[in-house]
Design an enzyme around this catalytic site. Structure first.
Site, mmCIF file in Angstrom:
data_model
loop_
_atom_site.group_PDB
_atom_site.id
_atom_site.type_symbol
_atom_site.label_atom_id
_atom_site.label_comp_id
_atom_site.label_asym_id
_atom_site.label_seq_id
_atom_site.Cartn_x
_atom_site.Cartn_y
_atom_site.Cartn_z
ATOM 1 C CE LYS A 6 0.808 1.341 4.462
ATOM 2 N NZ LYS A 6 1.623 2.535 4.811
ATOM 3 C CB CYS A 97 12.180 -1.054 7.598
ATOM 4 S SG CYS A 97 12.225 -2.227 8.958
ATOM 5 C CB ALA A 98 10.067 0.202 2.481
ATOM 6 N N GLY A 99 7.615 1.579 4.655
ATOM 7 C CA GLY A 99 6.368 2.335 4.634
ATOM 8 C C GLY A 99 5.333 1.814 3.671
ATOM 9 N N GLY A 102 4.122 -4.104 4.212
ATOM 10 C CA GLY A 102 4.340 -5.491 3.813
ATOM 11 C C GLY A 102 3.951 -6.500 4.875
ATOM 12 C CB SER A 104 -0.063 -4.654 7.725
ATOM 13 O OG SER A 104 0.485 -4.025 8.861
ATOM 14 C CB SER A 105 0.115 -6.699 2.814
ATOM 15 O OG SER A 105 -0.554 -7.237 1.695
ATOM 16 C CG ASP A 137 -0.959 0.100 8.436
ATOM 17 O OD1 ASP A 137 -1.627 0.955 9.042
ATOM 18 O OD2 ASP A 137 0.219 0.268 8.097
#
Length: 255
Positions: A6, A97-99, A102, A104-105, A137
Site C-alpha cells: 500500500k 521497513c519501507a512504509g 508489507g 500487515s499485508s 494497517d
C-alpha cells in the site's frame, strides 16, 4: 495468494487514543505491482515445527506467527491438522521497513488464506476484529479496497472512489523504523487540531488532486521527522518526492 503493498497519499496525525496510540487520518491506495506471495506447500518429513514458515527473509517474531497463535485460540485442532502436513511459504518482494505495509499485508493474506482453506466462514467484520489485535494497517488489506480513507488507529476504513495517476517509485536502501519516526514526531511541535482540519479537506480530494496541489511536507506529517532521523532522506524531501508511511519509500507522479 498475493499480498499487495500500500501507499499513503496523505498521513495526518490527529491525537492519541486511551492507550496513547497515535490517531491518524490517511488515504491508502493498493499497489498491485508490488506484492509478496503466500502459499501452502507440503511439509518436509524431518520438520519438527508445529507451524513452519519457509521464507527468503528472517521470520522470528513475525506478525504471521502472532496471527497463527491468535487463530489457534479458536481453531487449534483445524490448524494443527493442516500444518502437520503443510508449511507456509512466504516469498518477500515488498521492501522491509519501507512504509509499504508489507508485514500487515502478509498477515491479512494469511488470515484470508486460513479462512478459505479451513472454511472458517468468518465474515469481513469478524476478520477485521481479529486483525485489530494484531496491527493497525491490516484492516485495509482485508477490505480489498483499491483506495480508502483510513482513520482511528487504522481500523476504520471507508472506500473512496479515486482518480489515481501513475506513480514512479524509488526505494532507498534505508530501513526506517516506524516507532523511531513516530517518537521523533512526538518530540517536535505539532497542532493536532490543525492536522485534523487539513485531513478533512484532503479526504474529499482525489489522489490526483492531492499530489497536484499540496507539498510533500503538508501531506505527510512523518516526512520531516523521518528526514531528521535519517539524513539521507533529506534529499528526497528537498526534491519534492512524496513519502509513504514512515518511510523510506518515496514517489512522484509519473508525467
Amino acid at each position: 495468494m498475493k499480498a499487495y503493498a500500500k501507499a499513503n497519499i496523505f498521513l495526518k496525525l490527529t491525537g492519541f487514543d486511551s492507550r496513547k496510540y497515535h490517531l491518524l487520518e490517511s488515504r491508502f491506495i493498493l499497489l498491485k505491482d508490488v506484492f509478496d506471495e503466500l502459499e501452502l506447500v507440503d511439509k518436509e518429513s524431518d520438520s519438527k515445527k508445529e507451524f513452519e514458515i519457509i521464507s527468503n527473509f528472517k521470520c522470528e517474531n513475525n506478525i504471521i506467527q502472532k496471527a497463527y497463535l491468535l487463530l489457534s485460540k479458536r481453531y487449534n485442532n483445524e490448524l494443527k491438522e493442516l500444518f502437520s502436513k503443510k508449511s507456509l511459504k512466504l516469498t518477500k518482494n515488498i521492501p522491509v521497513c519501507a512504509g509499504l505495509g508489507g508485514g500487515s499485508s502478509d498477515c491479512a493474506s494469511f488470515l484470508l488464506l486460513m479462512n478459505e482453506t479451513l472454511n472458517l466462514k468468518l465474515n469481513l467484520q469478524e476478520l477485521i476484529n481479529l486483525s485489530i489485535q494484531l496491527g493497525s494497517d491490516i484492516a485495509f488489506f482485508l477490505s480489498g479496497f483499491h483506495s480508502a480513507n483510513v482513520s482511528g488507529c487504522g481500523e476504520i476504513i471507508e472506500e473512496f472512489e479515486d482518480d489515481i495517476p501513475n506513480l514512479k517509485w524509488t526505494f532507498p536502501q534505508i530501513s526506517c523504523q516506524t516507532k523511531a519516526v513516530y517518537d521523533e514526531f512526538d518530540r517536535g511541535i505539532f497542532d493536532f487540531q490543525k492536522n485534523n482540519n487539513q485531513a478533512q479537506i484532503y479526504k474529499k480530494l482525489s489522489t490526483k488532486e492531492l499530489l497536484q496541489n499540496f507539498k510533500n511536507k503538508e501531506l505527510n506529517d512523518l516526512f520531516t521527522p523521518c528526514a531528521t532521523l535519517y539524513p539521507k532522506m533529506k534529499s528526497y524531501l528537498q526534491e519534492d518526492f512524496f513519502l509513504s508511511g514512515s518511510g523510506s519509500s518515496v514517489f512522484k507522479v509519473d508525467r
